[in-house]
Design a protein around this motif. Structure first.
Motif: not given
Length: 321
Positions: A256, A259-260, A264, A299
């Motif tokens: 990934t 940022y992701r 998470r 988010q």
């Protein structure tokens, strides 16, 4: 109009999922002005069936011929769904039901029976998140949605794990007989008539492990500094790489983007704080690096399909919201 309901059982049936269907459709609530369904429990494999609870069996006088008159056929969860076969007579009966305009509903792993009958082909369907990959592998023409509580692809309705069968049953009642009837049944059952969000809020999703230690130290640092403003440039400097090289290496090793991965982790921390503390939304937003309660909410909803307040109520009770 929904009047005739049959639930069909296989050996190894799960009592809770069977009980869900019986509770919604099998009880006489005419004293409250609610509809009474012509309800039957049907066996696909003999008069006496085992359950996945040791020592508990279920018996019924009804065979598969009872399915021919049903407006709705439900298929509760059963054992060994990924390895067992299903009686051809049952699969034929389910296909005939759909052809004549009846509905079929699966609860949890009962969806594999519908898949074996070919009823998921080209349709959206729900599955328990633990079974979603296997369902998609076995029935590649099915459009599996692992994050939802149920899917109404009329006349085929599929629900995810265990309690989501309640959601799907009440949805059918609401659709056929209106919200007032569904709400009254839900009130008798002491359950919400509709739940926010989907399965995402109940899934434990560990982040991908790094395949080597090139970015390992950076991952540890990121997890310890979730409240800070983090950029790829800053992370690359810590790894002694150019931003482009770091981003490429991060993707290769974690599967990934930075940022992701960071997003998470922040959501996971917010979940833990909502479950275990009484901290305000502003405090949680600050500790998780979202900055504001509004950004946290945005988010959180994107990731889990429910709000932070609803999540806290679900896991800690209404007094915690």
């Amino acid at each position: 109009m929904l009047k005739n309901v049959a639930t069909v059982l296989l050996d190894g049936v799960h009592p809770f999922e069977l009980g869900v269907v019986c509770e919604v459709f099998g009880l006489d609530r005419s004293d409250e002005g609610l509809p009474v369904y012509d309800f039957a429990v049907v066996s696909a494999e003999g008069p006496a069936l085992s359950t996945h609870v040791p020592g508990l069996t279920v018996s019924t006088p009804h065979g598969l011929d009872r399915l021919e008159e049903a407006d709705l056929i439900t298929v509760p969860a059963t054992d060994a769904v990924t390895s067992r076969g299903y009686p051809p007579e049952l699969l034929d009966a389910l296909r005939r039901a759909v052809d004549r305009g009846s509905r079929v509903l699966s609860v949890c792993s009962g969806v594999f029976v519908l898949g074996a009958a070919g009823l998921l082909d080209g349709r959206r369907c729900a599955a328990h998140w633990r079974h979603a990959d296997e369902l998609a592998r076995r029935f590649p023409r099915a459009m599996v949605e692992p994050d939802v509580l149920y899917v109404d692809a009329d006349p085929v309705i599929t629900s995810a794990g265990t309690a989501s069968g309640i959601d799907a049953c009440l949805h059918i009642v609401r659709k056929e007989q209106g919200p007032e009837v569904a709400n009254k049944i839900a009130r008798r059952m002491v359950v919400p008539p509709h739940r926010d969000g989907g399965q995402a809020q109940y899934i434990e999703r560990p982040l991908p492990k790094s395949s080597c230690d090139t970015v390992g130290e950076v991952l540890v640092w990121m997890e310890e500094h979730l409240d800070q403003d983090v950029t790829v440039e800053r992370l690359a400097a810590r790894a002694h790489m150019s931003p482009r090289t770091f981003a490429r290496r991060f993707q290769q090793e974690t599967g990934t983007t930075p940022y992701r991965w960071l997003l998470r982790q922040r959501v996971l921390l917010a979940q833990r704080l909502l479950e275990a503390t009484d901290e305000t939304m502003d405090t949680i937003a600050d500790r998780t690096g979202f900055g504001t309660a509004a950004a946290l909410r945005h988010q959180f909803v994107r990731a889990l399909g429910t709000t932070p307040n609803s999540y806290r109520r679900a896991f800690r009770g209404p007094q915690a919201a």
